[in-house]
Scaffold this active site. Structure first.
Site, PDB file in Angstrom:
ATOM      1  N   GLU A 162       0.809  -1.225   0.000  1.00  0.00           N
ATOM      2  CA  GLU A 162       0.000   0.000   0.000  1.00  0.00           C
ATOM      3  C   GLU A 162       0.841   1.273   0.000  1.00  0.00           C
ATOM      4  O   GLU A 162       0.449   2.299  -0.554  1.00  0.00           O
ATOM      5  CB  GLU A 162      -0.953   0.004   1.199  1.00  0.00           C
ATOM      6  CG  GLU A 162      -2.139  -0.955   1.055  1.00  0.00           C
ATOM      7  CD  GLU A 162      -1.798  -2.405   1.321  1.00  0.00           C
ATOM      8  OE1 GLU A 162      -0.659  -2.688   1.766  1.00  0.00           O
ATOM      9  OE2 GLU A 162      -2.658  -3.277   1.085  1.00  0.00           O
ATOM     10  N   HIS A 187     -11.331  -5.853   9.081  1.00  0.00           N
ATOM     11  CA  HIS A 187     -11.900  -5.412   7.798  1.00  0.00           C
ATOM     12  C   HIS A 187     -13.129  -4.525   7.989  1.00  0.00           C
ATOM     13  O   HIS A 187     -13.883  -4.332   7.038  1.00  0.00           O
ATOM     14  CB  HIS A 187     -12.329  -6.619   6.962  1.00  0.00           C
ATOM     15  CG  HIS A 187     -11.224  -7.251   6.175  1.00  0.00           C
ATOM     16  ND1 HIS A 187     -10.182  -7.906   6.772  1.00  0.00           N
ATOM     17  CD2 HIS A 187     -10.995  -7.329   4.840  1.00  0.00           C
ATOM     18  CE1 HIS A 187      -9.374  -8.383   5.825  1.00  0.00           C
ATOM     19  NE2 HIS A 187      -9.839  -8.036   4.659  1.00  0.00           N
TER      20      HIS A 187
END
Lengths: 323, 317
Positions: A60, A129
């Protein structure tokens, strides 16, 4: 007006940007061959090719950081991070770099970058998540943070974000992708930093953003049946934050409830509440109500996850406490 | 190598040395605040590599970047003014010593997060490739960066996309006070490039000629479109990490050994031995450095601080 899903509104707007501006390209994990984790970019790779639709390694920091560099050079990258939870691996590039290079260069560079991040809980995805961390990013000067709740807003705000010369974190609650709504014909922009009164009312101002706006609208509908007229304000943008619209409403209704999906402590709802007290204290007939998520990592079990997320019932309870 | 080029290297290194000595003096006098990371001892590395670039090539560097900025040709007065926090500074007084920017010279900043500039350098290279431009990116970082995830993410992406990046590791053996060998499984930085199939070389960072020649070969490789290259220049900072460093972590003997390999002295002796530098020529170069740095200080002193309204300017475009 045509009806489309939130997902379709995003896809249409991204597709137009790719068609209109050669400087626009998209980078992200599984956005190409796989078609996008939430299928927003399905078909894009075939349509635009590998130069414009770039499948990235699961890394990322380089996804965001290389987009920052490309933006500094004058391109207009769009990044899709698979979820806002994974954005923490890119936090250095978002907070220390994207948000700062313009200022610390004395205005010599721009970072026109859109970072799209699915956010929120309610998908039975567990603790890693299911977070709504947009408030952390809204803390940082130099960033803009947008979180639309409807397909029409998603389209207008995304188009504005794509034309903005700054880094915009574009927050998409994952439960919204399949939701449908009317979307105006043609291309349009909604300026970043303008709240929207989603339902007019005279007795309570209900302030929220993203998916929870839908719960607030449901609550307002039900409360109207009981004779309580609620005004629902969708912030749409956390930074810049349109407190003028909120304060004008609170001064009329004299009561306010702030509703957010995530934790209270150190979060964005508390920010809005302080600003209401600062700007409209003398107009209030009751303390500002506050609806938020349970202060726990998100549990997996269906019943526990449900208990951790605020609902229309919670909003109704909070509104009734003001009277 | 021709005399003119070597004399130009000497001129630049003398200027950087004098600029840094004067910066230390101005720091001691309270004219410069915050952190100040001096480049003294490492001059040959930046000078040798930057000389191998074209003006249109981008540079992304770290917080020990005064020497890189001077070698790239940023105005010494505007650099000193930035250190002083003045409106005439290269970053208008809002960056400071660690954040020198000059977009007009494709100098895209010093970054003060270790390895944080590396993804940005890769992005600038991506933009060059995307547009089909011939320019390349020089990304300078220290040995402290090589254990950060961003180092590995940057090398991987640059390699897989064959991006035009010259990664330059200025290995001065210590990340602040921690010797690279104490914390690294592979302390020879150039060897790490193999993990990403990137060609690499280690060079004596005190020898400006060797650095320049290695950089030329690396630049040629990168500009050819064959992808990135990693150059490791082994060097030594003669001063502490910053002005606050008591230098407790290395021996005086080690320092003396390295100071015997002062890059400026090495070049001077070489030129004199070959009869390419006379006493008056050297004196003239030293006098020029002295004069340029004195003028830079005078400019910084005379410049106004940023106006109060600058506080809220340039947060957003």
């Amino acid at each position: 007006m045509p009806v489309m899903t939130y997902r379709e509104a995003l896809a249409l707007t991204l597709r137009e940007a790719l068609q209109e501006d050669e400087r626009v390209f998209i980078m992200g994990e599984d956005i190409g061959a796989y078609g996008g984790t939430y299928a927003v970019t399905r078909g894009f790779l075939a349509e635009f090719g590998e130069r414009r639709i770039r499948d990235m390694p699961i890394a990322e920091s380089i996804i965001v950081g290389s987009a920052v560099g490309a933006a500094m050079a004058g391109l207009r990258p769009v990044v899709e991070l698979m979820t806002i939870n994974f954005s923490l691996l890119a936090m250095d590039q978002i907070v220390n770099h994207a948000a700062k290079v313009r200022y610390m260069s004395g205005g010599q560079v721009k970072v026109p970058l859109v970072i799209r991040v699915p956010s929120g809980g309610g998908n039975l995805l567990g603790a890693q998540h299911s977070q709504s961390l947009e408030g952390w990013y809204a803390h940082v000067p130099g960033l803009k943070v947008v979180a639309p709740s409807t397909p029409a807003d998603a389209r207008g705000l995304l188009r504005a974000a794509l034309r903005d010369d700054n880094t915009v974190l574009f927050v998409e609650n994952a439960l919204l992708y399949g939701t449908k709504g009317e979307v105006p014909e043609g291309k349009y922009e909604i300026p970043l930093g303008r709240a929207d009164i989603k339902r007019a009312g005279s007795q309570v101002t209900l302030v929220s953003y993203s998916r929870l706006v839908l719960s607030c609208l449901e609550a307002a509908q039900r409360l109207a049946g009981e004779g309580i007229e609620v005004e629902v304000i969708d912030l749409r943008s956390l930074r810049p934050l349109d407190m003028d619209t909120v304060l004008a409403s609170v001064k009329r209704t004299r009561r306010a409830v702030v509703a957010e999906e995530t934790w209270k402590t150190g979060g964005f709802g508390g920010e809005v509440i302080s600003l209401i007290y600062e700007g409209a204290f003398d107009h209030l007939d009751a303390p500002v109500g506050w609806v938020a998520g349970a202060e726990v990592p998100m549990p997996y079990a269906r019943n526990l996850e449900k208990a951790a997320l605020p609902t229309a019932d919670d909003v109704i309870k909070a509104v009734k406490k003001l009277f | 190598m021709d005399k003119a080029r070597l004399l130009e290297f000497l001129r630049q290194m003398l200027l950087i040395r004098r600029f840094e000595e004067k910066s230390a003096e101005m720091y001691a006098r309270g004219k410069i605040g915050g952190f100040l990371h001096l480049y003294i001892g490492q001059e040959a590395t930046g000078v040798g590599v930057i000389a191998a670039l074209r003006p249109e090539d981008h540079i992304v560097t770290t917080y020990r970047e005064h020497g890189h900025a001077l070698a790239r040709g940023l105005e010494p007065g505007a650099i000193m003014a930035e250190l002083f926090g003045k409106a005439t500074g290269v970053s208008h007084g809002k960056g400071g010593s660690m954040h020198l920017f000059d977009a007009s010279k494709n100098f895209w900043g010093g970054y003060a997060i270790v390895a944080g500039g590396m993804p940005i350098a890769v992005g600038l290279a991506l933009a060059a490739q995307y547009r089909g431009e011939a320019r390349i990116v020089l990304n300078i970082f220290g040995d402290g960066a090589v254990n950060e995830g961003e180092f590995h993410e940057a090398l991987n992406l640059a390699s897989v996309w064959k991006l035009p990046v010259l990664f330059l590791c200025e290995n001065n053996l210590y990340a602040m006070g921690t010797a690279i060998a104490r914390v690294s499984a592979v302390p020879e930085v150039y060897r790490r490039a193999a993990a990403y199939d990137i060609p690499a070389q280690r060079v004596d960072g005190q020898d400006v000629e060797a650095v320049y020649e290695a950089a030329q070969a690396a630049v040629e490789q990168v500009r050819s479109g064959r992808g990135p290259y990693l150059l490791e220049a082994v060097t030594y900072r003669f001063r502490g990490h910053s002005m606050a460093d008591a230098v407790l972590y290395r021996t005086r003997e080690e320092e003396e050994q390295w100071k015997a390999r002062d890059p400026i002295e090495l070049l001077r002796r070489r030129l004199e031995k070959d009869g390419q530098l006379t006493g008056p020529e050297l004196a003239a170069l030293q006098a020029e450095a002295e004069q340029v740095v004195a003028a830079a200080v005078a400019f910084a002193e005379a410049s106004p601080p940023p106006p109060p309204e600058a506080l809220y300017e340039d947060v957003y475009a």
